[in-house]
Scaffold this motif. Structure first.
Motif, short mmCIF file in Angstrom:
data_model
loop_
_atom_site.label_atom_id
_atom_site.label_comp_id
_atom_site.label_asym_id
_atom_site.label_seq_id
_atom_site.Cartn_x
_atom_site.Cartn_y
_atom_site.Cartn_z
N GLY A 73 44.44 50.75 45.01
CA GLY A 73 43.65 51.06 45.35
C GLY A 73 43.32 52.69 44.07
N LEU A 74 44.02 52.46 43.07
CA LEU A 74 43.75 53.37 41.86
C LEU A 74 42.53 53.23 41.11
N PRO A 75 42.05 53.74 40.28
CA PRO A 75 41.08 53.82 38.94
C PRO A 75 41.97 52.50 38.05
N ARG A 76 41.36 52.00 37.41
CA ARG A 76 42.05 51.26 36.09
C ARG A 76 41.68 51.74 35.00
N ALA A 77 41.59 51.14 33.79
CA ALA A 77 41.30 51.28 33.30
C ALA A 77 40.50 52.36 32.21
N THR A 78 40.81 53.55 33.12
CA THR A 78 41.26 54.92 32.90
C THR A 78 41.20 55.66 31.20
N GLU A 79 42.70 55.38 31.48
CA GLU A 79 43.46 55.77 29.92
C GLU A 79 42.46 55.13 28.46
N GLN A 80 42.07 53.60 28.63
CA GLN A 80 42.00 52.63 27.94
C GLN A 80 40.44 53.00 27.17
N ARG A 81 39.44 53.28 28.66
CA ARG A 81 38.02 53.07 27.76
C ARG A 81 38.48 54.42 27.90
N ASP A 107 34.30 44.94 31.00
CA ASP A 107 35.57 44.65 31.19
C ASP A 107 35.60 42.76 30.48
N ASP A 108 36.84 42.66 30.85
CA ASP A 108 37.32 41.03 30.38
C ASP A 108 37.04 39.72 30.77
N ASP A 109 36.61 40.47 32.33
CA ASP A 109 36.85 39.22 33.04
C ASP A 109 35.43 38.99 33.67
N ASN A 110 34.54 40.17 33.35
CA ASN A 110 32.82 39.49 33.80
C ASN A 110 31.76 38.76 32.76
N ILE A 164 26.30 52.25 40.70
CA ILE A 164 26.38 51.39 39.86
C ILE A 164 27.57 51.47 39.32
N ASP A 165 27.56 49.60 39.17
CA ASP A 165 29.10 49.36 38.26
C ASP A 165 29.32 50.05 36.75
N MET A 166 30.41 49.91 36.15
CA MET A 166 30.74 50.04 35.11
C MET A 166 29.66 48.74 33.89
N MET A 193 34.07 55.74 41.88
CA MET A 193 33.20 56.90 41.79
C MET A 193 33.83 57.33 40.32
N GLN A 194 33.68 56.57 39.53
CA GLN A 194 34.57 56.56 37.98
C GLN A 194 33.29 56.69 37.34
N GLU A 195 32.01 55.63 37.76
CA GLU A 195 31.23 55.43 37.28
C GLU A 195 29.98 56.36 37.47
N TRP A 221 27.25 39.59 35.17
CA TRP A 221 28.28 39.55 36.78
C TRP A 221 29.31 39.80 37.05
N HIS A 222 29.45 40.95 37.82
CA HIS A 222 30.76 40.71 37.79
C HIS A 222 31.64 40.14 38.86
N THR A 223 31.78 39.03 38.07
CA THR A 223 32.91 37.77 38.18
C THR A 223 34.29 38.12 38.01
C1 UGA Z 1 35.44 47.19 38.98
C2 UGA Z 1 34.82 47.95 38.06
O1 UGA Z 1 33.65 47.03 37.63
C3 UGA Z 1 35.68 48.33 36.74
O2 UGA Z 1 35.67 48.71 35.68
C4 UGA Z 1 36.67 49.61 37.86
O3 UGA Z 1 37.44 49.71 36.78
C5 UGA Z 1 37.30 49.04 38.56
O4 UGA Z 1 36.72 47.74 39.70
C6 UGA Z 1 38.19 50.10 39.25
O5 UGA Z 1 38.67 50.06 40.56
O6 UGA Z 1 38.87 50.82 38.27
P1 UGA Z 1 37.55 44.75 38.53
O7 UGA Z 1 36.90 43.93 39.08
O8 UGA Z 1 37.90 45.38 40.02
O9 UGA Z 1 36.37 45.59 38.47
O10 UGA Z 1 38.91 45.77 37.82
P2 UGA Z 1 39.32 44.82 36.79
O11 UGA Z 1 38.54 43.76 35.89
O12 UGA Z 1 40.80 44.35 37.58
O13 UGA Z 1 39.79 45.66 35.70
C7 UGA Z 1 38.86 47.00 35.24
C8 UGA Z 1 39.39 46.33 33.61
O14 UGA Z 1 40.79 47.23 33.93
C9 UGA Z 1 39.50 44.83 33.09
O15 UGA Z 1 39.19 45.23 31.65
C10 UGA Z 1 40.91 44.67 32.90
O16 UGA Z 1 41.36 44.18 31.90
C11 UGA Z 1 41.11 46.35 32.66
N1 UGA Z 1 43.02 46.38 33.10
C12 UGA Z 1 43.16 46.17 34.83
C13 UGA Z 1 43.07 47.25 32.44
O17 UGA Z 1 43.36 47.80 31.63
N2 UGA Z 1 44.69 47.63 33.19
C14 UGA Z 1 44.73 46.77 34.42
O18 UGA Z 1 46.37 47.63 34.66
C15 UGA Z 1 44.42 46.42 35.09
#
Ligand code: UGA
Ligand code: MN
Length: 249
Positions: A73-81, A107-110, A164-166, A193-195, A221-223
């Motif tokens: 439920g919290l945004p991911r990857a804020t610090e890394q970006r 993102d690493d999974d798209n 819009i998605d990241m 809301m990060q974007e 694609w947001h795979t």
């Molecule tokens: C959606 C959006 O497409 C992401 O850009 C956004 O960061 C994310 O929601 C969010 O909730 O903040 P989603 O597919 O749910 O994406 O997220 P992930 O693909 O699991 O994570 C986004 C990126 O952050 C990936 O590159 C993943 O490797 C990385 N990540 C994820 C971390 O670096 N640490 C984590 O604990 C989780």
């Protein structure tokens, strides 16, 4: 211009598979610099070895997500970006005038088409395009009229200023450098809301440049990779060789 792709990544069983797939795409893109940012207290051996053999220009950074933010439920990857942004700004602050560049959050999974990189390379300030398999729909897209973005076709929170998605936008390096304080924020930023929160700091909807044939083509694609089934893993490590498979191995 050089394309800078910032990829946050974290340790899990599928990590190396995701990075392999992504590197196989990025390797085919000319003038691309990959900024890989590990969500970790230190660079892992797995990612370090991967980067060394990846066959493309790559900067390997790391910053851990504080534990309190590692919650569903919290945004991911804020610090890394933000670490990727800081690196980019630092690298260019002493190189006047700013080298032409375009920044993209990968993102690493798209799943990324090569055509996407052709499209984003001509970004003047901030460009946008559709993203497939996201928002509970087959795609989301900026709605374009007379070459301008006038709204958003989205299944989720259409009230977002930039719905819009990241994976749906790129920013020129000059815009990143001329807005040195623009970052992703933890405080007050809800997931999804990060974007918008980021784009609000650097542009306006009127200014957006629609790509992908006026936002009518899905090129990314947001795979999402399903959680891997490890139900049959032995409790004790019975294999006699040390398999490099994921960071934990
Ligand atoms: C959606 C959006 O497409 C992401 O850009 C956004 O960061 C994310 O929601 C969010 O909730 O903040 P989603 O597919 O749910 O994406 O997220 P992930 O693909 O699991 O994570 C986004 C990126 O952050 C990936 O590159 C993943 O490797 C990385 N990540 C994820 C971390 O670096 N640490 C984590 O604990 C989780
Ligand atoms: Mn994802």
């Amino acid at each position: 211009p050089t394309i800078y792709a910032i990829t946050p990544t974290y340790s899990r069983p599928v990590q190396k598979a995701e990075l392999t797939r992504l590197a196989n795409t990025l390797r085919q893109v000319s003038r691309l610099h990959w900024i890989l940012v590990e969500d970790a207290a230190a660079r892992s051996e797995l990612v370090s070895r991967f980067v060394a053999a990846a066959g493309l220009p790559c900067t390997h950074l790391h910053v851990p997500t504080p534990r309190r933010y590692k919650r569903p439920g919290l945004p991911r990857a804020t610090e890394q970006r933000n670490a990727g942004l800081a690196w980019l700004r630092q690298r260019h602050q002493h190189l006047p005038p700013p080298q032409p560049g375009v920044l993209f959050f990968a993102d690493d999974d798209n799943t990324y088409s090569l055509e996407l990189f052709h499209e984003m390379r001509t970004t003047r300030k901030v460009s946008v395009w559709p993203v497939g398999l996201v928002g509970g729909r087959r795609y989301e897209r900026p709605v374009v009229e007379n070459g301008k973005v006038v709204g958003w076709y989205t299944g989720w929170r259409a009230d977002r200023p930039f719905a819009i998605d990241m994976a749906g936008f790129a920013v020129s390096l000059q815009v990143i450098l001329s807005h040195p304080k623009a970052v992703f924020k933890r405080r007050g930023s809800q997931p999804g809301m990060q974007e918008s929160d980021f784009l609000k700091q650097i542009t306006t909807v009127e200014e957006l440049e629609p790509k992908a044939n006026n936002c009518t083509k899905v090129l990314v694609w947001h795979t999402r990779t399903e959680k891997v089934n490890l139900a049959n893993e032995p409790k004790y490590h019975l294999d006699t060789v040390n398999i490099e498979l994921c960071a934990q191995s």
